[in-house]
Each structure stands twice: as C-alpha cells, then as structure tokens.
Design a protein around this motif. Sequence first.
Motif, PDB file in Angstrom:
ATOM      1  N   GLY A  77      10.345   6.187  -7.252  1.00 33.87           N
ATOM      2  CA  GLY A  77      11.113   5.150  -6.556  1.00 33.87           C
ATOM      3  C   GLY A  77      10.208   4.371  -5.619  1.00 33.87           C
ATOM      4  O   GLY A  77       9.842   3.235  -5.885  1.00 33.87           O
ATOM      5  N   MET A  78       9.816   4.993  -4.555  1.00 33.25           N
ATOM      6  CA  MET A  78       8.860   4.375  -3.626  1.00 33.25           C
ATOM      7  C   MET A  78       7.906   5.464  -3.164  1.00 33.25           C
ATOM      8  O   MET A  78       8.269   6.323  -2.361  1.00 33.25           O
ATOM      9  N   GLY A  79       6.708   5.442  -3.709  1.00 34.78           N
ATOM     10  CA  GLY A  79       5.713   6.468  -3.393  1.00 34.78           C
ATOM     11  C   GLY A  79       5.259   6.375  -1.954  1.00 34.78           C
ATOM     12  O   GLY A  79       5.543   5.392  -1.272  1.00 34.78           O
ATOM     13  N   HIS A  80       4.537   7.415  -1.505  1.00 34.58           N
ATOM     14  CA  HIS A  80       4.206   7.444  -0.067  1.00 34.58           C
ATOM     15  C   HIS A  80       3.288   6.301   0.350  1.00 34.58           C
ATOM     16  O   HIS A  80       3.410   5.796   1.465  1.00 34.58           O
ATOM     17  N   ILE A  81       2.414   5.870  -0.546  1.00 38.13           N
ATOM     18  CA  ILE A  81       1.510   4.770  -0.176  1.00 38.13           C
ATOM     19  C   ILE A  81       2.310   3.454  -0.085  1.00 38.13           C
ATOM     20  O   ILE A  81       2.132   2.662   0.842  1.00 38.13           O
ATOM     21  N   GLU A  82       3.216   3.288  -1.046  1.00 39.09           N
ATOM     22  CA  GLU A  82       4.075   2.093  -1.040  1.00 39.09           C
ATOM     23  C   GLU A  82       4.930   2.049   0.232  1.00 39.09           C
ATOM     24  O   GLU A  82       5.105   1.006   0.851  1.00 39.09           O
ATOM     25  N   LEU A  83       5.446   3.227   0.579  1.00 41.45           N
ATOM     26  CA  LEU A  83       6.283   3.342   1.787  1.00 41.45           C
ATOM     27  C   LEU A  83       5.456   3.000   3.032  1.00 41.45           C
ATOM     28  O   LEU A  83       5.926   2.288   3.929  1.00 41.45           O
ATOM     29  N   LEU A 112       5.499  12.832   6.202  1.00 38.43           N
ATOM     30  CA  LEU A 112       5.328  12.050   7.436  1.00 38.43           C
ATOM     31  C   LEU A 112       3.878  12.026   7.909  1.00 38.43           C
ATOM     32  O   LEU A 112       3.336  10.961   8.252  1.00 38.43           O
ATOM     33  N   SER A 113       3.216  13.188   7.916  1.00 38.58           N
ATOM     34  CA  SER A 113       1.827  13.205   8.394  1.00 38.58           C
ATOM     35  C   SER A 113       0.942  12.361   7.470  1.00 38.58           C
ATOM     36  O   SER A 113       0.004  11.708   7.925  1.00 38.58           O
ATOM     37  N   THR A 114       1.286  12.317   6.194  1.00 38.12           N
ATOM     38  CA  THR A 114       0.515  11.504   5.249  1.00 38.12           C
ATOM     39  C   THR A 114       0.761  10.014   5.505  1.00 38.12           C
ATOM     40  O   THR A 114      -0.177   9.220   5.510  1.00 38.12           O
ATOM     41  N   LEU A 115       2.032   9.692   5.723  1.00 33.74           N
ATOM     42  CA  LEU A 115       2.374   8.286   6.023  1.00 33.74           C
ATOM     43  C   LEU A 115       1.622   7.805   7.249  1.00 33.74           C
ATOM     44  O   LEU A 115       1.122   6.686   7.287  1.00 33.74           O
ATOM     45  N   TYR A 116       1.575   8.688   8.259  1.00 35.63           N
ATOM     46  CA  TYR A 116       0.911   8.333   9.518  1.00 35.63           C
ATOM     47  C   TYR A 116      -0.536   7.907   9.256  1.00 35.63           C
ATOM     48  O   TYR A 116      -1.027   6.928   9.824  1.00 35.63           O
ATOM     49  N   LEU A 117      -1.202   8.635   8.372  1.00 32.61           N
ATOM     50  CA  LEU A 117      -2.602   8.303   8.094  1.00 32.61           C
ATOM     51  C   LEU A 117      -2.725   7.091   7.167  1.00 32.61           C
ATOM     52  O   LEU A 117      -3.709   6.371   7.209  1.00 32.61           O
ATOM     53  N   ALA A 118      -1.701   6.894   6.334  1.00 38.11           N
ATOM     54  CA  ALA A 118      -1.815   5.873   5.284  1.00 38.11           C
ATOM     55  C   ALA A 118      -1.321   4.484   5.710  1.00 38.11           C
ATOM     56  O   ALA A 118      -1.524   3.525   4.988  1.00 38.11           O
TER      57      ALA A 118
END
Length: 423
Positions: A77-83, A112-118
């Motif tokens: 749907g919406m991958g973490h990088i896209e998000l 969440l921790s991945t999003l923070y870095l990405a």
Amino acid sequence: MSFDLSVFSNKNIILAVTGGIAAYKSAILVRRLKDYGFNVRVVMTKGAQAFITPLTFQALSGNSVHTELLDTEAEAGMGHIELARWADLILVAPASCDTIAKFAAGLADDLLSTLYLATKAPVWAAPAMNQQMWAAKATQRNLNTLVEDGVHVIMPEAGSQACGDVGLGRMPEPEDLAEQVKNYFHQAQRAIAEKFGLLAGKRVVITAGPTREAIDPVRYISNHSTGKMGFAIAAACYSAGAKVTLLAGPVSLDTPNGVRRINVSSAIKMLDESMHQLEEGCDIFIATAAVADYRVAEVSEHKIKKAGDELNVSLVKNPDIVATIAQQEKRPFMVGFAAETRNVEEYAAGKLVAKKLDMIACNDVSRADIGFASDQNAMTVFFAEQYQMEKRDLEKASKQDIAQQLVEAIHDALHHEIETKVK
Ligand code: C5P
C-alpha cells in the motif's frame, strides 16, 4: 501563485503514537488536525496498541493505520520509504521514553524508528511519561541528543499523572498541539507568500461594509452591505503576501486571519482613519465600502421624541473617501467598486475617471444571484487609460474566487505600470 492560509488540505501529517496512557488524547488530536484540513496518517508502535486500537485511529483519520515495518501487504500500500516522503511533518505524540531512546541511538528496528531516519520532514516529539522517568538522566541525555539532531521537543506539562504521581510528564492537550502544528504551517506559508506572493510586502488598506450615520443617540441611517466582498479581498491580499489593514464598518464577520482590522462607524470616521493609514504608509487602497452618501446635518444630542405626523431630518453630503485619497499627493494605487442596476459599464467607466481611480470593479446589483448579501459575485474590471489594459470579465464565482482574480488584476496593472515606465 495563490496561498490559501486557512486550509491545509495539501499538508500531510504523520501522527506517531507510542506506548503511554496519553495515547487516548491522540485520538482527539487526529480530530483536531482533521478539523484544520490536514491529511493525517497514523503510525503506531507495539506499545501504543496496548493502550488503544488501530481501528480507532483508522476511523478518525480515514486512512489505514501503519503498524508494521516489513508487512508485505502494508508495504504494498504505502511502504515505509514512501510514507517517510509523504510526510510534511511527523508528530510523535505521546513520545515514550523508549521511542526517545531509540531515536537518540539511531535504531531502526520498527516502523517508527525507521521512518525517523528515513524522513526529510521536520520531526516533533511530545514526550509523556511518569515524572521520575522524565527526570531520569538517561531520558534527559536522550532528549538533548534529539534536540541537537533537530527534533522539536514539545515540553510536557506539570500536574497529576495517571500513575498517581504529581510532576512534569503530562502531554499537552490535543487542542494545543493541533494549534501549534497549524501555526507552524501558517508561518511557513506566510514566509513564502511574503517572498513570492503576488502582492509581496505591499501595504494594502481596504474599506468594507456599510457606514452608520447617527440621527440621535439611538437611531441611524445605514444600508444592507454585508462587507463580504471586502473581507474576502482582505483575505486574498494577505494570502498574496500583503500587509493588510481593513477599515470595517459595522458588520458581523470574523476578521480574516493575519489582517489588522479597525472598526469604524460613520463615513467621516472612515475617511479620518483612511487618511491616517495613508500617513502610515499605503501602496494599494481598495474601497469596497458602501459609504452612506449623506449624513444627518445635526445629530440630535438626545433621543428625538415622537411628535406630530411628520419629521424632517436634513441631510448633508458625505465626503467621497476614495476620491479624496486619490487626490492626495502621494497617492496609492486606487481601486474602486461600482454597484449599478443599469448601464453598468458606462457608469463604472465614468466613475473611474471622475474619482481618478486606477482600477474599478463593477457589478450589476439588479441581478438577484450576485452582489450584496450573496456569497457569489460576477464583475467587470476596467483599468485607467494609462495602463492600456483590456477590461476583464470575471465570471460568476464565489467571492473568494473573485477576490483572488482581483488580486491578480491589481498585480498585473502594477507590473504593467512598471513595464511601461521602463520602456
Ligand atoms: O459613487 P459610488 O458610491 O457609486 O462609488 C462607489 C465607489 O466609491 C466605491 O469604491 C466606494 O467604496 C467609494 N465611495 C467612497 N466614499 C463615498 C462613496 C463611495 O469611498 N462617500
């Protein structure tokens, strides 16, 4: 370029909810952010799901909730990088000790921790925890790291806590947080408008609404003007980067965001205030007010008593505000309005010359579907001869749309003037 400062339908917020009892407040926070028009997607940690269910946030945000880092279905749907790219701001509220520690350490072992870095988007954290955990050296050390790394930390408030303790650690109320987010985007948009807007840095004075001419202490003469068009123009000018002062007659309208409003009552007061604004500095003067043509010659000091079958009140002519301002030595760019019931264009063109205006917008008030109390309008705009610009027909549209088109017409005329001077 147009900037609508009241609606954020093009702004995307990721609300990240982590484990803490304050998570229940985040449900209301989604509501408030949606009220402002933001698109909201919710990310939840495992800890958060122990306090509140993803379904609650799905229903409130209108979007599916993101909980997993490597869930094949979710990633489709919406991958973490896209998000991470989708977000204009990531708001972590409540931000738990654990999440703060993860951010500080640069871990990437959940969504969440991945999003923070990405993400490139600004990250805000609203810590909420037991007061002892807040005061712990490790928490403070981690928070300092976050601040150094550019995270905007929203300080927790003091008070009684769910665990029975009293102290620092409560998450601010959802209304406060949503307002802070709104203010942040307002300021960001304002900075862009002030730099690139059609009326960037211009000082605009607008008269709006009716005037009220006293007969005695309790009675007056006035008209049906609602002020809607003037207020819509004030909002459009502000959105275009101008500094706007609105001289408003008695109307029941909210002041547009960012606009300085000065309430006046009579035509004389409106003129006085207009002259005062001219001294303070004015580049564009827009006269939308339906100024009473006449005022009572002698206002009675006391309430006039009922007596006899007839009462004669003698009236004298009011000054023409827009024409007076147009005669001043250091005159601004002058915009007038004309509401006519017949020979609309002919009368408007006559007023343009007679009042020494640069531009006039006229409408046919004999049409029931536009003008006065209506939310819609249609206008024809004429420019003074020296601009050598064709008249413009503004098709029937909302007063907001018409206001935006008028801003464009003013901008075009100002630039046309500059171009003509350069040649
Ligand atoms: O002459 P008329 O009232 O039709 O002109 C309309 C235009 O002149 C509007 O822009 C109105 O705001 C302005 N006006 C003014 N002072 C007056 C009368 C009209 O500024 N006394």
